[in-house]
Design an enzyme around this catalytic site. Sequence first.
Site, PDB file in Angstrom:
ATOM      1  N   GLY A  97       0.830  -1.251   0.026  1.00  0.00           N
ATOM      2  CA  GLY A  97      -0.059  -0.138  -0.004  1.00  0.00           C
ATOM      3  C   GLY A  97       0.986   1.397  -0.119  1.00  0.00           C
ATOM      4  CG  ASP A 148      -0.968   8.826   3.898  1.00  0.00           C
ATOM      5  OD1 ASP A 148      -0.418   7.798   3.958  1.00  0.00           O
ATOM      6  OD2 ASP A 148      -0.712   9.714   4.838  1.00  0.00           O
ATOM      7  CG  ASP A 158      -0.233  -8.477   6.536  1.00  0.00           C
ATOM      8  OD1 ASP A 158      -0.697  -9.035   7.577  1.00  0.00           O
ATOM      9  OD2 ASP A 158      -0.060  -7.028   6.602  1.00  0.00           O
TER      10      ASP A 158
HETATM   11  P1  AMP Z   1       1.404  -2.819   8.342  1.00  0.00           P
HETATM   12  O1  AMP Z   1       0.790  -3.478   9.540  1.00  0.00           O
HETATM   13  O2  AMP Z   1       1.942  -1.471   8.401  1.00  0.00           O
HETATM   14  O3  AMP Z   1       2.408  -3.979   7.861  1.00  0.00           O
HETATM   15  O4  AMP Z   1       0.406  -2.637   7.093  1.00  0.00           O
HETATM   16  C1  AMP Z   1      -0.667  -3.325   6.833  1.00  0.00           C
HETATM   17  C2  AMP Z   1      -1.204  -2.972   5.280  1.00  0.00           C
HETATM   18  O5  AMP Z   1      -1.760  -1.769   5.387  1.00  0.00           O
HETATM   19  C3  AMP Z   1      -0.291  -3.271   4.058  1.00  0.00           C
HETATM   20  O6  AMP Z   1      -0.863  -3.694   3.096  1.00  0.00           O
HETATM   21  C4  AMP Z   1       0.382  -2.038   4.169  1.00  0.00           C
HETATM   22  O7  AMP Z   1       0.815  -1.533   2.772  1.00  0.00           O
HETATM   23  C5  AMP Z   1      -1.010  -0.872   4.282  1.00  0.00           C
HETATM   24  N1  AMP Z   1      -0.643   0.450   4.775  1.00  0.00           N
HETATM   25  C6  AMP Z   1      -0.134   0.661   5.967  1.00  0.00           C
HETATM   26  N2  AMP Z   1      -0.048   1.834   6.280  1.00  0.00           N
HETATM   27  C7  AMP Z   1      -0.520   2.449   5.120  1.00  0.00           C
HETATM   28  C8  AMP Z   1      -0.446   3.857   4.534  1.00  0.00           C
HETATM   29  N3  AMP Z   1      -0.103   5.015   5.042  1.00  0.00           N
HETATM   30  N4  AMP Z   1      -0.901   3.993   3.058  1.00  0.00           N
HETATM   31  C9  AMP Z   1      -1.088   3.020   2.417  1.00  0.00           C
HETATM   32  N5  AMP Z   1      -1.103   1.495   2.839  1.00  0.00           N
HETATM   33  C10 AMP Z   1      -0.701   1.463   4.066  1.00  0.00           C
HETATM   34 MG    MG Z   2       3.239  -4.817   6.704  1.00  0.00          MG
END
Ligand code: AMP
Ligand code: MG
Length: 494
Positions: free
Chosen positions: A102, A134, A261
């Site tokens: 993301g 974002d 993930d």
């Molecule tokens: P994480 O828990 O940080 O590993 O993120 C979980 C999911 O949310 C993943 O698919 C990330 O790419 C997405 N994600 C986290 N923060 C953002 C952000 N600020 N913008 C877009 N996608 C995000």
């Molecule tokens: Mg992640």
Amino acid sequence: MTSAIAIDSPATNTSGLNWVNSFAALGPDFYTELQPTPLPAPYWVGKSRALARELGLEDHWLESADTLEALTGNRLLPGSGPLASVYSGHQFGVWAGQLGDGRALLLGEIDSPSGPQEMQLKGAGQTPYSRMGDGRAVLRSSIREFLCSEAMHGLGIPTTRALCVTGSDAPVRREEIETAAVVTRTAPSFIRFGHFEHFSYTGQHAQLKALADYVIDRFYPACREAPQPYAALLEAVSERTAHLMAAWQAVGFCHGVMNTDNMSILGLTMDYGPFQFLDAFDPGHICNHSDAQGRYAYNRQPNMAYWNLFCLGQALLPLIGEQELALAALEPYKTQFPEALYARMRGKLGLADERPEDKALVDDCFKLLAAGKTDYSIFWRRLNGFTPQSGHEPVRDLFFDRESFNAWALQYSERLAGVDAELRAGLMHRNNPKFVLRNHLGEEAIRAAKLKDFSGVDTLLALLQSPCEEHPGHDSFAGFPPDWASSIEISCSS
Ligand code: AMP
Ligand code: MG
């Protein structure tokens, strides 16, 4: 902010990077090609020159203005082919459906002296998988990821790496307004358990097989020779994960968001968010302020890893065929994790060989530390100086309950009879780091960085890259956490 991206002509490319891009060859079912979104007026926040050297990058490369622009997403590196990959996953025990990169963009793979390495920009703008996000990363969390990646490597723990952080004053809204940053990170592969889950749960079994074949051919070639290559892959991933969990537990590392993930198919620590190195030893410690249930508490990590491996097994079932085979492939985890953990703990105790009484010695040590809420890293580092003959005051002083400590010290002293002192000293020096990235140390560097003083990031990086060395003059980075450290709240917000 949405100005066009400058594209280097090969003639002005000074990086000399040789791009391979094998992941892209898997085809468009696996990703969306897209360009990063530029950020205004970028500046350097931190650089790992050690990683640059390992990648075979010339010294001047990380100094150039072109590189600064490229690694902020404002200019394309010739030969790279930016893409966001699609994956799914289980988050906090619940199937979350499609997720994906993301805010990370895979630029491709560079050929390096340590083999092909994928290069990603994290925080380089929205992608089709951003959902409500974002696509940005803030300075605070980017510094944490940068420092911890390099710290883990310094500790000898498998991890994705971080080459640099660049910042921009562009505002990013979180709980409050912060500023944007981009982390350039590298790994042989950023493929997650969630990539497999994605193709399995959506019934794309040809793609699932292509992904498994890709991973086997590149990273687990021995599995190809096994009677059941996909079951062998599951077993090999379990084994690496068992070793990773042992390394985390032994050093007192809490990841905080062990969703499927965030689990690397290569057994690397990845996606540094609300992680923490333990200060006081509290087995049930929860480092993620968003994890109210304590699903990812320190002492639950090894079980959660097994739970995640079970999900990976489920995802691979269409390839493995029989459930029994998948379950059998996971079975060794249950013995490999404790074996690897006790081996690491013997290293911390300076014991080169294994004896039957060692398990009790380690278990009793954990009990002692938990009862005393003793500072985990300081205990081990001070234990380097413990000798059966001495009064071992510096270690004993860490405990209110002297009697319990004395009882354990006696047990340890007896075990040390006949152990070569020099061999033991060497082992302990390598296994009991003086410097770990405690929350308050990261926090101080972040506070200064917000005011554009990046010297704290540099200093910490230097200490954490060789965490077992003495680094005279830097003892304040190896001391007890200040009182305010316990009030630092780190959540998933990043
Ligand atoms: P994480 O828990 O940080 O590993 O993120 C979980 C999911 O949310 C993943 O698919 C990330 O790419 C997405 N994600 C986290 N923060 C953002 C952000 N600020 N913008 C877009 N996608 C995000
Ligand atoms: Mg992640």
